[in-house]
Scaffold this motif. Structure first.
Motif, short mmCIF file in Angstrom:
data_model
loop_
_atom_site.label_atom_id
_atom_site.label_comp_id
_atom_site.label_asym_id
_atom_site.label_seq_id
_atom_site.Cartn_x
_atom_site.Cartn_y
_atom_site.Cartn_z
N VAL A 1 6.87 -8.25 -61.35
CA VAL A 1 7.58 -7.53 -60.30
C VAL A 1 8.69 -6.66 -60.88
CG1 VAL A 1 7.10 -9.32 -58.59
CG2 VAL A 1 9.20 -9.44 -59.93
N ARG A 2 9.11 -5.71 -60.06
CA ARG A 2 10.19 -4.80 -60.44
C ARG A 2 11.52 -5.49 -60.19
NH1 ARG A 2 13.37 -0.65 -58.02
NH2 ARG A 2 13.65 1.18 -59.36
N ASP B 1 4.12 -5.82 -51.99
CA ASP B 1 3.96 -5.07 -50.73
C ASP B 1 5.12 -4.12 -50.48
OD1 ASP B 1 6.00 -6.81 -50.17
OD2 ASP B 1 5.04 -7.76 -48.44
N GLY B 2 6.01 -3.98 -51.47
CA GLY B 2 7.13 -3.06 -51.32
C GLY B 2 8.37 -3.69 -50.73
N SER B 3 8.29 -4.91 -50.23
CA SER B 3 9.46 -5.58 -49.68
C SER B 3 10.37 -6.05 -50.82
CB SER B 3 9.05 -6.77 -48.82
OG SER B 3 8.36 -7.74 -49.60
N THR B 4 11.63 -6.26 -50.50
CA THR B 4 12.60 -6.67 -51.52
C THR B 4 13.19 -8.03 -51.21
OG1 THR B 4 14.40 -5.52 -50.37
CG2 THR B 4 13.19 -4.28 -52.07
N ILE C 1 6.88 -16.80 -51.80
CA ILE C 1 6.57 -17.66 -52.95
C ILE C 1 5.16 -17.37 -53.45
CG2 ILE C 1 6.14 -20.05 -53.67
CD1 ILE C 1 8.46 -20.90 -51.90
N GLU C 2 4.22 -17.24 -52.54
CA GLU C 2 2.84 -16.95 -52.92
C GLU C 2 2.74 -15.57 -53.55
OE1 GLU C 2 0.30 -19.01 -53.07
OE2 GLU C 2 1.79 -20.50 -52.49
N GLN C 3 3.51 -14.59 -53.03
CA GLN C 3 3.48 -13.25 -53.60
C GLN C 3 4.07 -13.22 -55.01
OE1 GLN C 3 5.47 -11.31 -50.06
NE2 GLN C 3 4.00 -9.70 -50.51
N LEU C 4 5.08 -14.05 -55.24
CA LEU C 4 5.75 -14.06 -56.53
C LEU C 4 5.01 -14.87 -57.59
CD1 LEU C 4 9.60 -14.35 -55.95
CD2 LEU C 4 8.40 -12.67 -57.34
#
Length: 431
Positions: free
Chosen positions: A357-358, A317-320, A349-352
């Motif tokens: 990822v970058r 989502d663009g967050s870091t 955690i769910e996003q990762l």
């Protein structure tokens, strides 16, 4: 026939109109005719002009940027040693679900109604332990018990009564009854107790006989006193034998009820058993409870990286998320760089989970803002030194500079000698 004046006037007007129209056409046509000289002048390229941008004050940071796959750290296969069981190794309960957490000191599985307790350690459980056992596996057990707060007494390589009592407390904390000794050891304790009871009775009888002889004022009490002395010695030996039997019958630690895993807690990735099934080989696979991101870099890039360096993960989502380099491992011609997030929310955690990822790892940065110009503005002079072209008052000046850190298309520059270069000066980047 003679024409009238009116007719003559109409003819003159018509002729004048035709002449005027012809003149207009001639003027328009003439305006569209271009000489070769004029055409060449109009199609010639414009005079060269400079493309400039202002010099800036900014912080520069050189970084390694790539993409990595997220996973749970450190996968291991967990096996349970069931050779010490006298019955088939049937799974009777506590089968974890994928995603469950294996916690130290808690049961991760039940086999034949008994727990398999997970402990953190590097030496696998390869034998059952009991009072009297000695070795490095005992030392590891006592170190673990001590770390968990179960007080095994002196931490050494000997399994003694304090160790046995600490094991009892371990099982109590896990919610299970402590293991019981072999039936033969308990029978030996019972036999030793009966023997001590008999020896106590024999001593009492000898003491009565001695007392009676004294009351009768017997001249020689040697026999009676000897009997008492023998009975006391026999009772001491019996008590020693009972102590030894009780020591051997102290709480044991069956090989099938403990599993050592290098580090805990961990996440269950795969379960290979089910309730009612028989244990055969690997019962489950588990990884670290923490998510990490692994990216591959070449050897040259790896030379600029080391464990502990800060990093940044960019989520979908663009967050870091702030992170650190945990370790680097050689893998053929490349290196696997493992980056661990500092802290994650449940949503992150769910996003990762299983994401690509970058990853950005700063390898060098300036201290605060520095004078910087686009790398395209820096050129090399005849003497090999770096220089920057500066447009001042319509004229180009060559400013010798020392080049520092380069990053993100900019280079840190410092004018040398008597030259000047300040923020806002227009530097040439092209023509």
């Amino acid at each position: 026939m003679t024409s009238s004046p009116k007719s003559r006037r109409r003819v003159l007007v018509g002729i004048s109109a035709i002449a005027a129209a012809s003149l207009g056409v001639g003027v328009v046509a003439g305006s569209r005719i271009t000489s070769p000289e004029d055409a060449a002048a109009k199609t010639a390229p414009p005079s060269a002009s400079q493309i400039t941008v202002p010099a800036e004050k900014k912080a520069l940071s050189s970084k390694v940027v790539g993409r990595g796959d997220a996973s749970f750290d450190g996968a291991v296969n967990i096996r349970v040693e069931t050779s010490g069981l006298k019955t088939p190794a049937i799974v009777t309960g506590k089968v974890p679900a994928v995603g469950a957490t294996i916690t130290e000191g808690k049961a991760l599985l039940e086999i034949t109604g008994r727990p398999v307790i997970a402990l953190a350690g590097t030496l696998p459980m390869y034998r059952s332990l009991s009072p009297g056992s000695k070795g490095p596996d005992v030392l590891q057990l006592e170190q673990t018990l001590d770390r968990l707060g179960f007080d095994p007494g002196k931490v050494d390589e000997e399994y003694d009564g304090d160790t046995a009592r600490a094991v009892e407390r371990l099982y109590e904390a896990a919610g299970y009854d402590a293991p019981t000794p072999d039936e033969g050891l308990q029978q030996a304790v019972d036999g030793a107790k009966k023997n001590v009871d008999g020896l106590k009775k024999a001593l009492r009888q000898a003491q009565v006989q001695l007392k009676q002889a004294k009351a009768a004022k017997a001249k020689d009490l040697t026999v009676q006193q000897g009997a008492v002395d023998d009975a006391e010695a026999n009772l001491a030996d019996g008590r020693q034998a009972l102590n030894e039997a009780e020591f051997k019958a102290g709480t044991p630690l069956p090989v099938s009820e403990i599993v050592y895993v290098k580090t805990l807690p961990r996440r269950v990735d795969k379960v290979n058993v089910e309730r009612g099934g028989t244990v055969n080989g690997v019962v489950m696979s588990a990884s670290g409870a923490s998510l990490v991101v692994t990216l591959k870099v070449d050897v040259q890039t790896a030379e600029h990286l080391k464990a502990g360096m800060p990093a940044t993960l960019t989520l979908g989502d663009g967050s870091t998320v702030a992170a650190k380099v945990r370790r680097m491992t050689r893998n053929g011609d490349n290196y696997d760089v493992v980056v661990a997030p500092n802290k994650l929310t449940a949503k992150q955690i769910e996003q990762l989970r299983d994401a690509n990822v970058r990853v950005s790892i700063p390898v060098k940065s300036t201290t605060g803002k520095v004078l910087a110009v686009p790398i395209a503005a820096v050129s090399s002079g005849s003497d090999g030194g770096a220089r920057v072209e500066v447009l001042r008052n319509g004229k180009i000046e060559l400013v010798p500079v020392k080049v520092g850190l380069s990053a993100d298309g900019y280079a840190q520059v410092t004018p040398t000698g008597d030259a000047t270069l300040t923020e806002g000066d227009q530097v040439v980047v092209g023509r």
